[in-house]
Structures are given as structure tokens and as C-alpha cells.
Design a protein around this motif. Structure first.
Motif, mmCIF file in Angstrom:
data_model
loop_
_atom_site.group_PDB
_atom_site.id
_atom_site.type_symbol
_atom_site.label_atom_id
_atom_site.label_comp_id
_atom_site.label_asym_id
_atom_site.label_seq_id
_atom_site.Cartn_x
_atom_site.Cartn_y
_atom_site.Cartn_z
ATOM 1 N N GLU A 115 4.562 -13.177 5.612
ATOM 2 C CA GLU A 115 5.259 -14.459 5.669
ATOM 3 C C GLU A 115 4.359 -15.581 6.175
ATOM 4 O O GLU A 115 4.656 -16.762 5.975
ATOM 5 C CB GLU A 115 6.493 -14.331 6.563
ATOM 6 C CG GLU A 115 7.545 -13.373 6.012
ATOM 7 C CD GLU A 115 8.740 -13.243 6.941
ATOM 8 O OE1 GLU A 115 8.702 -13.871 8.022
ATOM 9 O OE2 GLU A 115 9.693 -12.522 6.588
ATOM 10 N N ASP A 116 3.254 -15.228 6.829
ATOM 11 C CA ASP A 116 2.324 -16.242 7.342
ATOM 12 C C ASP A 116 1.233 -16.607 6.341
ATOM 13 O O ASP A 116 0.436 -17.516 6.595
ATOM 14 C CB ASP A 116 1.661 -15.742 8.632
ATOM 15 C CG ASP A 116 2.651 -15.603 9.778
ATOM 16 O OD1 ASP A 116 3.633 -16.368 9.788
ATOM 17 O OD2 ASP A 116 2.436 -14.735 10.644
ATOM 18 N N GLY A 121 -2.988 -20.204 4.306
ATOM 19 C CA GLY A 121 -3.747 -20.480 3.083
ATOM 20 C C GLY A 121 -4.444 -19.277 2.503
ATOM 21 O O GLY A 121 -5.499 -19.418 1.873
ATOM 22 N N VAL A 122 -3.866 -18.077 2.666
ATOM 23 C CA VAL A 122 -4.536 -16.863 2.199
ATOM 24 C C VAL A 122 -3.740 -16.129 1.119
ATOM 25 O O VAL A 122 -3.937 -14.936 0.895
ATOM 26 C CB VAL A 122 -4.839 -15.904 3.372
ATOM 27 C CG1 VAL A 122 -5.888 -16.495 4.291
ATOM 28 C CG2 VAL A 122 -3.570 -15.544 4.137
ATOM 29 N N ILE A 123 -2.849 -16.836 0.423
ATOM 30 C CA ILE A 123 -2.193 -16.220 -0.731
ATOM 31 C C ILE A 123 -3.240 -16.027 -1.823
ATOM 32 O O ILE A 123 -4.060 -16.908 -2.088
ATOM 33 C CB ILE A 123 -1.042 -17.100 -1.256
ATOM 34 C CG1 ILE A 123 0.058 -17.222 -0.202
ATOM 35 C CG2 ILE A 123 -0.463 -16.525 -2.545
ATOM 36 C CD1 ILE A 123 1.193 -18.136 -0.615
ATOM 37 N N LYS A 129 3.128 -12.867 -8.593
ATOM 38 C CA LYS A 129 4.436 -12.499 -8.065
ATOM 39 C C LYS A 129 4.938 -13.495 -7.024
ATOM 40 O O LYS A 129 6.129 -13.554 -6.751
ATOM 41 C CB LYS A 129 4.367 -11.101 -7.447
ATOM 42 C CG LYS A 129 4.021 -9.998 -8.439
ATOM 43 C CD LYS A 129 3.936 -8.652 -7.748
ATOM 44 C CE LYS A 129 3.554 -7.549 -8.729
ATOM 45 N NZ LYS A 129 3.438 -6.223 -8.051
ATOM 46 N N VAL A 130 4.012 -14.249 -6.440
ATOM 47 C CA VAL A 130 4.387 -15.235 -5.426
ATOM 48 C C VAL A 130 4.757 -16.535 -6.123
ATOM 49 O O VAL A 130 3.979 -17.062 -6.929
ATOM 50 C CB VAL A 130 3.232 -15.467 -4.433
ATOM 51 C CG1 VAL A 130 3.625 -16.514 -3.399
ATOM 52 C CG2 VAL A 130 2.863 -14.159 -3.750
ATOM 53 N N GLY A 131 5.929 -17.055 -5.811
ATOM 54 C CA GLY A 131 6.416 -18.238 -6.509
ATOM 55 C C GLY A 131 5.825 -19.545 -6.030
ATOM 56 O O GLY A 131 5.744 -20.509 -6.786
ATOM 57 N N LYS A 174 -2.120 -6.914 4.244
ATOM 58 C CA LYS A 174 -1.239 -7.904 4.854
ATOM 59 C C LYS A 174 -1.926 -8.694 5.963
ATOM 60 O O LYS A 174 -1.619 -9.856 6.188
ATOM 61 C CB LYS A 174 0.000 -7.213 5.431
ATOM 62 C CG LYS A 174 0.850 -6.477 4.409
ATOM 63 C CD LYS A 174 2.018 -5.784 5.092
ATOM 64 C CE LYS A 174 2.871 -5.020 4.091
ATOM 65 N NZ LYS A 174 4.011 -4.336 4.765
ATOM 66 N N ARG A 175 -2.848 -8.055 6.653
ATOM 67 C CA ARG A 175 -3.402 -8.631 7.878
ATOM 68 C C ARG A 175 -4.327 -9.812 7.588
ATOM 69 O O ARG A 175 -5.148 -9.777 6.680
ATOM 70 C CB ARG A 175 -4.145 -7.559 8.664
ATOM 71 C CG ARG A 175 -4.693 -8.010 10.001
ATOM 72 C CD ARG A 175 -5.140 -6.815 10.829
ATOM 73 N NE ARG A 175 -3.997 -5.963 11.162
ATOM 74 C CZ ARG A 175 -4.098 -4.822 11.841
ATOM 75 N NH1 ARG A 175 -5.277 -4.393 12.238
ATOM 76 N NH2 ARG A 175 -3.014 -4.120 12.110
#
Length: 416
Positions: A115-116, A121-123, A129-131, A174-175
Motif C-alpha cells: 500500500e506504500d 514511487g516504486v510501483i 494490474k495496478v490501476g 513487497k519490501r
């Protein structure tokens, strides 16, 4: 006495139990989130020279598109594989980039929560898959000669209040970590290719002829035209008829020729490239369709016209460059240049050598002839794309060249 013995026995048993409890008590566990803090990201990647491929993917929020760049070593030469295998001279640049990444450590754990990712800024810019469009980072991958991954990161935002640090995540994990690094490989094509595509030195330019015309694209003929001639005299630049010039505009044009950068390329058909290497243009269907697509037109008489006119640049060593300006160019999904200053344009470049021209200007004819062959080989394969600002600087018109022409020519020499 018996009571004393009992008391001593109880004390002994208590001490023994305390010792046993101390021995058998488990060590205090390090919180799991900090278990890898301070470790190298890729401890098995120790040799920067093993890198043979770099992939950099940035994200453009305005167009909601990922912008990939891939450079790799093929058959002994570096090419921009993501941009039609355009050849580049990297020197040791990739090794230096890899060296900046090889020692990256997980200096501090910032978050274990997906969620962070947007906030930091690390998407992953490739994650479909992320909208959300915002919060996507820059994905950097190094591979060896077999294509195996040596190191892979997603670089996020700089850390506020900690200069030289940024948020970094490993794709698929995730980290997110806080990492000290100055590395920031670019995903822009222009940042990896050489800055001076024409290889013209400003001080070598002797004469420039600008032909601004409009054409009938159906009939392939010129409808109206304007010619501007610029000549370098011992005292500076003047018009072909001796007119005094707006030297600021002329100097800008000359300096742009000296430092002209390309922002992208498109390949020419092999048959067209082969013709250009032989110094000719044949009116084949394949060549005609390719030329028209990018804003160039071959007349039945064999003359090549351009939608936005052309210019000829003569140099001291006997070379004559012809730059033809074509259609608006879409590059990486964008036709607007950075900053919104005009639209990118296709550029068609040819070059020729003339011994009499070299003698006229007092240049080195042998050097000029050799350079003409090398440059013809270089230009034959590609339609170049130049930025909107550079296009505007090169398309000098008569009214602009003569406007405000009051200072003596010798007061403003073009700077190389």
C-alpha cells in the motif's frame, strides 16, 4: 541444623533452576522486517564488466505509457535494441553504470506494505494490474551475455531530507528500502547517443543556403519558395548579397548545427539505404512509399523534396551537407518536445564532397573526401528525428535573418 541444611538445599535448587532457565531461554529475535537490513541486494554480482545488456523502463503519466530502452552488445558492437538496433559508441559507460549498481545495499527498511508503493514511487512501470498512473518508478535491469539477470531494481522517489538517498524495491517483492545511490540511468534515447550527429564544427562552416518552400504533394513540385544565403567573410557572417544580418539568429543556427542531437530514429528500407551509399536515388515503389511516409517526395526528375524545406551547409574541407525537413514525428508516443517548444521533425541527411570546393575554402581535400565516405555510410540507414526547438533554430527565414541587423558582423562571431 536440619533446617539450615534444608534452606541451603532450597537455595541451591533455586540457583540451579535460574541457571538452567538462563541457558535454555531463546535469544531475543530480531524483528523480521529488519532481517536483511544492511545487506547487498545482489551479493553474487561482483563484476561490472559482466553486464552486456541494460534495460531501463520509465513511465510517462501524461500518456499512461511505459517508455522502455534496451541497450545490448551484439556481434561486438553496442546497439539500442529498443530503437531499431541503432548503433552507439558507449565506451566504458555501461561498465560505469553497472559499477554504480553493484554495491547497492539495503541501507534501511522503509516499508513492507504494498500500500506504500505509490507514495514511495516504486510501483513497477510494467505492472498492468495496478490501476493508478501516479507513483510508478523506473525499472532497471542488468543482464549478462546469456541474458540472465545480474541485478534488477525499481528506483522510486528521492528521500525527503536525505540527499543522495532514494526509495528502492526489487521487482516482485513487497519490501521497500532506503538506499544511498547517485545512480540514475536514463530511459531517454537522446541521453545514450552521441550529441553531435552531423559531426560539423561551427568554425568549419563557410556557406549556408536555406530553401524554404511549399510543395504540391500530389504532383511533387514546388509551389512557392524563398532562398536565404549566408556567407562567412573574414569579418563575420553576411547575406549572399552583402546584407547585414541578425547575428544572434545566425549564431544560434550555426551552433545548433554544431551540437545537433537526435531524439529518435527510424530505419530506411534496405534498397533506399543501398542507393544512398552509391550516391543515387532510384524511383522504386518501396523507396517512394517510405519517403512519403516521413514527409519526403522524389520527383520524376529525381529531385528529393521535403515538406518543410531544406538547407545546404558547406564546410572548409569541401563537404556539402543537405538537410531536408519532413513530417511531424511521433517519438515514444509524443510529438511535442520537452517543454512544449514545437514539434519533433523527421530529418533526412546526405553529404557530398567536391575537390574544387575544398580548394576554394583552403581546406584539407584528402580529409574531406574520407569524411564524406564515412558520413554517407553513417547517414544512409536512418531517418533522424530532431527536437522541436532545434528544428525552429535551423529553419531561419529571411525576415528573421535580417530583422534587427544593425551591429557590424565582426562584433558577433558564432561560438563553436
Amino acid at each position: 541444623m536440619r533446617e539450615t541444611a534444608k534452606t541451603a538445599a532450597f537455595v541451591g535448587i533455586a540457583l540451579l533452576l535460574a541457571v538452567l532457565a538462563g541457558i535454555t531461554q531463546p535469544e531475543r529475535a530480531t524483528p523480521r522486517i529488519f532481517s536483511d537490513q544492511g545487506q547487498l541486494f545482489y551479493p553474487n554480482f561482483r563484476d561490472p564488466q559482466a553486464a552486456r545488456v541494460i534495460e531501463v523502463v520509465d513511465y510517462d503519466e501524461a500518456t499512461a505509457t511505459a517508455r522502455p530502452l534496451k541497450i545490448e552488445l551484439r556481434r561486438g558492437r553496442w546497439v539500442v535494441a529498443s530503437h531499431h538496433n541503432y548503433p552507439v559508441e558507449l565506451g566504458d559507460r555501461l561498465v560505469r553504470t553497472a559499477a554504480a549498481l553493484v554495491d547497492l545495499r539495503k541501507d534501511m527498511v522503509r516499508s513492507d506494505s504494498p500500500e506504500d508503493h505509490a507514495q514511495l514511487g516504486v510501483i513497477d512501470p510494467l505492472d498492468q494490474k495496478v490501476g493508478t498512473l501516479a507513483g510508478r518508478g523506473k525499472r532497471i535491469t542488468l543482464r549478462d551475455a546469456r541474458g540472465d539477470v545480474l541485478a534488477e531494481f525499481i528506483f522510486g522517489k528521492p528521500v525527503e531530507g536525505k540527499p543522495g538517498y532514494r526509495y528502492v524495491r526489487v521487482p516482485g517483492q513487497k519490501r521497500t528500502y532506503i538506499v544511498r545511490t547517485e545512480a540514475d540511468p536514463s530511459a531517454r534515447f537522446a541521453d545514450w547517443v552521441e550529441a553531435d550527429v552531423l559531426r560539423i564544427a561551427a568554425e568549419s562552416i563557410r556557406r549556408i543556403v536555406l530553401q524554404n518552400y511549399s510543395i504540391d504533394e500530389t504532383l511533387g513540385r514546388i509551389l512557392s519558395s524563398e532562398t536565404l544565403i549566408l556567407v562567412r567573410q573574414p569579418g563575420g557572417w553576411s547575406g549572399g548579397g552583402g546584407e547585414r544580418l541578425n547575428l544572434k539568429a545566425v549564431n544560434t543556427l550555426v551552433n545548433t548545427l554544431d551540437t545537433l542531437r537526435i531524439v529518435d530514429v527510424r530505419p530506411k528500407p534496405p534498397s533506399l539505404a543501398a542507393d544512398l551509399r552509391q550516391g543515387q536515388l532510384r524511383l522504386s515503389l518501396e523507396s517512394a512509399l517510405s519517403l512519403r511516409q516521413y514527409g519526403f517526395f522524389l520527383t520524376p526528375q529525381g529531385r528529393l523534396l521535403a515538406k518543410e524545406g531544406e538547407m545546404t551547409v558547406e564546410t572548409a574541407d569541401g563537404l556539402a551537407y543537405v538537410l531536408r525537413f519532413g513530417e511531424v514525428a511521433a517519438s515514444g508516443g509524443e510529438i511535442k518536445s520537452p517543454g512544449g517548444h514545437g514539434e519533433n521533425r523527421y530529418l533526412f541527411v546526405t553529404v557530398g564532397y567536391d575537390q574544387e570546393r575544398a580548394a576554394k575554402y583552403g581546406g584539407d581535400g584528402a580529409t574531406g573526401e574520407r569524411r564524406a565516405r564515412q558520413l554517407s555510410e553513417r547517414f544512409a540507414d536512418w531517418y533522424y528525428i530532431i527536437s522541436g526547438p532545434d528544428f525552429q533554430n535551423l529553419r531561419l527565414r529571411r525576415k528573421e535573418a535580417l530583422a534587427g541587423a544593425s551591429a557590424p558582423a565582426s562584433e558577433n562571431q558564432p561560438q563553436p
